[in-house]
Design a protein around this motif. Structure first.
Motif, PDB file in Angstrom:
ATOM      1  N   ARG A 240      -9.998  -1.601  -3.771  1.00 30.25           N
ATOM      2  CA  ARG A 240      -9.162  -0.438  -3.464  1.00 30.25           C
ATOM      3  C   ARG A 240      -8.335  -0.021  -4.675  1.00 30.25           C
ATOM      4  NH1 ARG A 240      -8.434   0.655   1.986  1.00 30.25           N
ATOM      5  NH2 ARG A 240      -6.300   1.360   1.678  1.00 30.25           N
ATOM      6  N   GLN A 241      -7.757  -0.998  -5.373  1.00 26.59           N
ATOM      7  CA  GLN A 241      -6.990  -0.671  -6.567  1.00 26.59           C
ATOM      8  C   GLN A 241      -7.895  -0.120  -7.665  1.00 26.59           C
ATOM      9  OE1 GLN A 241      -3.622  -3.378  -7.732  1.00 26.59           O
ATOM     10  NE2 GLN A 241      -4.685  -4.764  -6.359  1.00 26.59           N
TER      11      GLN A 241
ATOM     12  N   VAL B 208      -8.660   3.585  -7.366  1.00 25.63           N
ATOM     13  CA  VAL B 208      -7.575   4.470  -7.774  1.00 25.63           C
ATOM     14  C   VAL B 208      -7.507   4.574  -9.295  1.00 25.63           C
ATOM     15  CG1 VAL B 208      -5.086   4.846  -7.712  1.00 25.63           C
ATOM     16  CG2 VAL B 208      -6.269   4.014  -5.673  1.00 25.63           C
TER      17      VAL B 208
ATOM     18  N   HIS C 130     -11.762   7.059  -3.784  1.00 31.19           N
ATOM     19  CA  HIS C 130     -13.187   6.761  -3.590  1.00 31.19           C
ATOM     20  C   HIS C 130     -14.000   8.053  -3.567  1.00 31.19           C
ATOM     21  CE1 HIS C 130     -16.897   5.694  -1.430  1.00 31.19           C
ATOM     22  NE2 HIS C 130     -16.724   4.489  -1.940  1.00 31.19           N
TER      23      HIS C 130
ATOM     24  N   ASN D  88       0.714   4.149  -2.757  1.00 25.24           N
ATOM     25  CA  ASN D  88       0.362   5.507  -2.353  1.00 25.24           C
ATOM     26  C   ASN D  88       1.436   6.518  -2.718  1.00 25.24           C
ATOM     27  OD1 ASN D  88      -1.976   4.473  -1.271  1.00 25.24           O
ATOM     28  ND2 ASN D  88      -1.484   4.963   0.865  1.00 25.24           N
TER      29      ASN D  88
ATOM     30  N   THR E  92       0.824  -1.210   0.000  1.00 24.84           N
ATOM     31  CA  THR E  92       0.000   0.000   0.000  1.00 24.84           C
ATOM     32  C   THR E  92       0.857   1.258   0.000  1.00 24.84           C
ATOM     33  OG1 THR E  92      -1.811  -1.133   1.145  1.00 24.84           O
ATOM     34  CG2 THR E  92      -1.784   1.270   1.261  1.00 24.84           C
TER      35      THR E  92
ATOM     36  N   SER F 161      -6.371   5.387  -1.666  1.00 24.61           N
ATOM     37  CA  SER F 161      -7.615   4.744  -2.095  1.00 24.61           C
ATOM     38  C   SER F 161      -8.836   5.440  -1.499  1.00 24.61           C
ATOM     39  CB  SER F 161      -7.609   3.260  -1.720  1.00 24.61           C
ATOM     40  OG  SER F 161      -7.452   3.094  -0.334  1.00 24.61           O
ATOM     41  N   ASP F 162      -8.715   5.988  -0.283  1.00 24.98           N
ATOM     42  CA  ASP F 162      -9.833   6.733   0.305  1.00 24.98           C
ATOM     43  C   ASP F 162     -10.106   8.007  -0.493  1.00 24.98           C
ATOM     44  OD1 ASP F 162     -10.099   4.838   2.303  1.00 24.98           O
ATOM     45  OD2 ASP F 162      -8.867   5.945   3.740  1.00 24.98           O
TER      46      ASP F 162
END
Length: 227
Positions: free
Chosen positions: A174-175, A178, A216, A61, A57, A212-213
């Motif tokens: 999550r991926q 992005v 989203h 990031n 991660t 990822s947040d």
């Protein structure tokens, strides 16, 4: 090993687990497929061990770290001590944040390109350890054996299902968020994929939030990044 895993449909997750079990001392293991160092063309296939998710991660990031460098240089990267000044100069943010998450050594071993994908595509086996110190020649040999098995498994899966990617090549939620956010930013700001990803990463870093947040929020909440 690859033949056995292909027959039993265990996938690359079992490669990572087997590799981790065979290394002394044990390391957390991440397995990544990537067309280049940018997340826009990178898939984390699996991870095993308590440090793998944090290590993978962080590199997604931040866009820096041993896996990113291994992809860029097509060479093995061995960072035996993340407090080493040379390592800190290479990856200042990754080195600091990895230590905060208990990672004190990190290693990345790239495989050759896969013929199914672009010329720059390849697999990288990443190892994360909670103590500093070099990776022994014996452990490097073991890791390379498992990496070759992972590549053979990937080749077999892609050859047997040419029309559809096998399940382990699909993005995690999550991926996927992005990648979708990069597309949104490209359209809104008329940017290339690399520049859109850089803008997303920069905003996430400046606000201290997970990539990822933020992605989203861009995709599902209509968040617009500043110019």
């Amino acid at each position: 090993m690859a033949h056995y895993l292909a027959r039993h449909h265990d996938g690359p997750g079992s490669i990572a687990a087997a590799c981790r079990a065979a290394l002394q001392p044990p390391c957390s293991v991440g397995l990544t497929l990537a067309a280049d160092a940018a997340l826009a063309r990178r898939i984390s296939l699996c991870g095993d061990g308590p440090l793998a998710d944090a290590g993978e991660t962080l590199q997604i990031n931040l866009g820096e770290g041993p896996c990113v460098q291994a992809l860029q240089q097509r060479a093995t990267v061995l960072a035996a001590d993340l407090t080493d000044p040379g390592t800190v100069r290479l990856w200042p943010i990754f080195a600091s944040q990895a230590q905060d998450r208990g990672i004190h050594a990190a290693f990345a071993l790239p495989a050759a390109s896969h013929p199914r994908f672009a010329d720059r595509a390849g697999i990288v086996l990443s190892l994360y350890r909670d103590r500093s110190g070099p990776l022994s020649p014996a452990d490097q040999h073991t890791a390379h054996i498992h990496l070759e098995a992972a590549q053979l498994l990937l080749q077999a899966a892609c050859t047997s299902a040419p029309e559809d990617d096998p399940p382990f090549l699909r993005f995690t939620p999550r991926q996927a968020a992005v990648h979708q956010a990069v597309g949104v930013i490209m359209q809104r700001h008329h940017l290339s994929a690399d520049h859109a990803l850089d803008r997303l990463r920069a905003h996430a870093h400046s606000r201290g939030i997970d990539l990822s947040d933020l992605a989203h929020a861009v995709v599902h909440e209509g968040l617009a990044l500043p110019d």
